[in-house]
Design an enzyme around this catalytic site. Sequence first.
Site, PDB file in Angstrom:
ATOM      1  N   ASP A  98       0.845  -1.189   0.000  1.00 60.20           N
ATOM      2  CA  ASP A  98       0.000   0.000   0.000  1.00 60.20           C
ATOM      3  C   ASP A  98       0.883   1.244   0.000  1.00 60.20           C
ATOM      4  O   ASP A  98       1.908   1.295   0.701  1.00 60.20           O
ATOM      5  CB  ASP A  98      -0.899   0.024   1.237  1.00 60.20           C
ATOM      6  N   ASP A 198      -3.417   4.560  -2.071  1.00 61.81           N
ATOM      7  CA  ASP A 198      -4.556   4.874  -1.219  1.00 61.81           C
ATOM      8  C   ASP A 198      -5.009   6.325  -1.355  1.00 61.81           C
ATOM      9  O   ASP A 198      -4.178   7.247  -1.367  1.00 61.81           O
ATOM     10  CB  ASP A 198      -4.164   4.604   0.244  1.00 61.81           C
ATOM     11  N   GLU A 253      -6.848   3.634  -5.630  1.00 63.77           N
ATOM     12  CA  GLU A 253      -8.172   3.895  -5.074  1.00 63.77           C
ATOM     13  C   GLU A 253      -8.502   5.328  -5.463  1.00 63.77           C
ATOM     14  O   GLU A 253      -7.990   6.272  -4.873  1.00 63.77           O
ATOM     15  CB  GLU A 253      -8.148   3.739  -3.554  1.00 63.77           C
ATOM     16  N   HIS A 323     -10.965  -4.682   2.517  1.00 63.88           N
ATOM     17  CA  HIS A 323     -10.843  -4.321   3.933  1.00 63.88           C
ATOM     18  C   HIS A 323     -11.708  -3.125   4.286  1.00 63.88           C
ATOM     19  O   HIS A 323     -11.918  -2.851   5.475  1.00 63.88           O
ATOM     20  CB  HIS A 323      -9.379  -3.990   4.241  1.00 63.88           C
ATOM     21  N   ASP A 324     -12.198  -2.396   3.297  1.00 67.64           N
ATOM     22  CA  ASP A 324     -13.012  -1.203   3.538  1.00 67.64           C
ATOM     23  C   ASP A 324     -14.499  -1.460   3.347  1.00 67.64           C
ATOM     24  O   ASP A 324     -15.291  -0.517   3.331  1.00 67.64           O
ATOM     25  CB  ASP A 324     -12.589  -0.077   2.585  1.00 67.64           C
TER      26      ASP A 324
END
Length: 551
Positions: A98, A198, A253, A323-324
């Site tokens: 990430d 991210d 993202e 994960h979100d």
Amino acid sequence: MKQDWWKEAVVYQVYPQSFCDTNHDGIGDFNGIRSKLDYLKELGVNLIWINPCYQSPMVDNGYDISDYYQVNPMFGTNEDLDALIQEAKEKGIGVLLDLVVNDCSDEHPWFQKAVQDPESEEADYFIFKTTEDGQPPNNWRSNFGGPAWTQVPDGRWYLHTFDKRQPDFNWENPDLREKLYNMVNWWMDKGIAGFRVDAITFIKKDLTFASVPTPDGSLYQIENYQNYPGIGEFLTELRDRTYGKRNAMTVAEAVGVSMDYFPDYAGENGYFSMIFDFNWYDMKGEADKSSKEAVHRWRQKMFDSQEQISSLGCWSGGVLESHDEPRGINKFLEPKDQSRTSAACLGTIYFFLPGTPFIYQGQELGMTNSVWNSIEDFKDVMVHNRYRECVENGGDTEALLQELREYSRDNGRTPIQWDDSEYAGFSDTEPWIPVNPNYPQINAAAQQGDPSSVLSYYKKLVALRRDPKWKEVFSEGKFIPQREAEDYLIAYRRVLEDKTAGIFCNFTGKAQTVRVSEEVEEILLNNCDNLEQEAGTLTMAPYQAVVLSLK
């Protein structure tokens, strides 16, 4: 490797805290991931994306980074991560990390120095403002609830798009950007395959910092400033100074990017290899997800998005869960329809769309949302911020709790269920977050030798997607949606030269007859025991999904 090698990849997302614990502290670690590399190789994936594993106080589960060059001791050492990267590479699996560069932790030395000394170089690495009346500089609202500004002891306010302990960087400062690029290249030199990037659309701010009137006087949601004009200069520079010089994969993202800007982000010379396609990511707002109207709307959103992305010559990452998000089986299926068959059907629907498919840990087992009895059960900082705000405003906390049970990010963060032993084989001590109570029924050990399991089916999904005979059809082939299909049918074709793969998914708990105009040459994949065929028609069982070679 060819330049666009990632078009034929299948990615597995690892949330390290909840993957596998080998040092008996209830928290997953790098050696735990290493211990499961053979499992991942057998699944067939060739990339793993590891969520943030850097030094962090873990306010936002690792997205608040206090040292970009050191890993979090809870996961192991830098040497442990190096060993994981090397061993994975030897098994044919690349590692994505990430990349979090919109903000950092308030414990980062740069921010600590910025707070202590307003005249320091580091003070301009962040966005500080001073106001005459001592009130926040504007009415922007953090994505995690409450004002987007927090005051430091000397009276200055700093901007944070997310939690107050995650101060935003000032990307207008070239010295800061240089330090970030050096860090990115340092990690690339370790041999990683690339990055998942991210919250990148937040790095460019509205430099007027003007308040925005709202009808009811409430705070203005800061996410409306995603993809702000001028961001392209920063993203071009980031690409050209770092991963763009290497044969790396990057997936961003990039929520808030419209189709008009998709080519800038994920076109032939885009800022990134791909961005996630969130246009059909859930079925929120549907009173009954099993109704033909809901299925039709979801199908149309999916087809519209995929046709537009393909027509623009862009690339996307396909996801059902992360994960979100809550678990995919809960997002898209009513409780009465959740089963091994429907989980396999759901996987088939997205796996052969244009783009690179991502599997989130436990998805291949059919893991579900967990059980949350009270607000104390949740770990997510966003949940607690929202609950506190609800209490302060006299809101309906029970209604909020019901919503959180269904949509909380914690649903996707419970430990992966390896077996039916205590703590699901994730650890031999109590985990940092409770294991889903259904682990005795849903776990990898029980599914490993079962040819009818979700895990066995996902192995077939990955094998077909990467099959030398068909992989170019799925990575390069034309996408042809069957828009006028029967109710509940989600069907499309992938066509490349003389090869046609037809994907047919009966997304309902009822059997239905489906028209097929072509001749069926071969059944490439089937999540049920058989398929009834007659001239020009298929009779599909509830939630049956098939991939056919068509003539």
